[in-house]
Enzyme design. Structure first.
Site, mmCIF file in Angstrom:
data_model
loop_
_atom_site.group_PDB
_atom_site.id
_atom_site.type_symbol
_atom_site.label_atom_id
_atom_site.label_comp_id
_atom_site.label_asym_id
_atom_site.label_seq_id
_atom_site.Cartn_x
_atom_site.Cartn_y
_atom_site.Cartn_z
ATOM 1 N N GLY A 47 56.432 -19.669 7.450
ATOM 2 C CA GLY A 47 55.415 -18.835 8.076
ATOM 3 C C GLY A 47 55.024 -19.429 9.410
ATOM 4 N N GLN A 52 50.019 -21.266 16.811
ATOM 5 C CA GLN A 52 50.970 -22.379 16.738
ATOM 6 C C GLN A 52 51.979 -22.361 17.872
ATOM 7 O OE1 GLN A 52 51.804 -21.618 12.343
ATOM 8 N NE2 GLN A 52 51.992 -23.828 12.452
ATOM 9 N N CYS A 90 52.472 -28.251 7.260
ATOM 10 C CA CYS A 90 52.267 -27.368 8.410
ATOM 11 C C CYS A 90 53.183 -27.790 9.548
ATOM 12 C CB CYS A 90 50.800 -27.469 8.842
ATOM 13 S SG CYS A 90 50.401 -26.474 10.294
ATOM 14 N N LEU A 91 53.825 -26.828 10.186
ATOM 15 C CA LEU A 91 54.717 -27.131 11.312
ATOM 16 C C LEU A 91 53.959 -27.792 12.467
ATOM 17 C CD1 LEU A 91 56.827 -23.844 11.357
ATOM 18 C CD2 LEU A 91 57.570 -26.080 10.556
HETATM 19 ZN ZN ZN Z 1 50.482 -24.315 9.701
#
Ligand code: ZN
Length: 164
Positions: A47, A52, A90-91
């Site tokens: 996702g 981001q 999380c990326l």
């Molecule tokens: Zn994230």
């Protein structure tokens, strides 16, 4: 389509902003969605939320195994059911994972890439991903939900939980 640069803690303050609603779904929003899908796939994530990639707008994308990527514009959670323990990464926070609580199922409404009203009921991993991305739109990160220090830990790249 193009791969956009991912924002990371602690330098990118956009991750802590509340994102704005999209007022008009036009070509630039569709381009943003296409780029977000490509960026998510390149990073092997499940996702991604627009903040981001440095864009403070309420747009998220996600992909579940074996299915076409989904984009939701102005998503809102209309129902949450249950609670379960999950491992999350999380990326935007590479090299870490944490144990937190998420809902068992959620119902989300919003608009798709073409501007059509959509409603999605999701359980398990997809519900978790939706809650994670919705949090991003409000400047919230999963580490904010970690209850104690020992529930946040470093992970090796090869064992890393897939980021969102
Ligand atoms: Zn994230």
């Amino acid at each position: 389509m193009a791969i956009r640069e991912l924002c990371h803690l602690p330098n990118d303050l956009v991750l802590r902003q509340k994102a704005r609603r999209v007022s008009t779904i036009n070509g630039s929003i569709q381009q943003l969605i296409d780029d977000m899908v490509e960026t998510m796939q390149q990073a092997d994530g499940v996702g991604l939320a627009a903040p981001q990639v440095g864009v403070p707008l309420r747009v998220i994308v996600l992909r579940m195994l074996g299915e076409e990527p989904i984009a939701i514009i102005n998503p809102e959670i209309v129902k949450r059911v249950g609670e379960r323990e999950v491992t999350e990464a999380c990326l935007s926070i590479p090299g870490y994972a944490g144990e937190i609580k998420r809902s068992v199922s959620v119902t989300v409404k919003g608009r798709n890439r073409q501007g059509k009203a959509i409603r999605i009921k999701a359980t398990g991993r997809m519900a978790q991903t939706l809650e994670h991305e919705l949090d991003h739109l409000n400047g919230i990160l999963y580490i904010d939900h970690v209850e104690s220090r020992d529930k946040l830990y470093k992970v090796e790249a090869e064992t890393e939980t897939r980021g969102m």
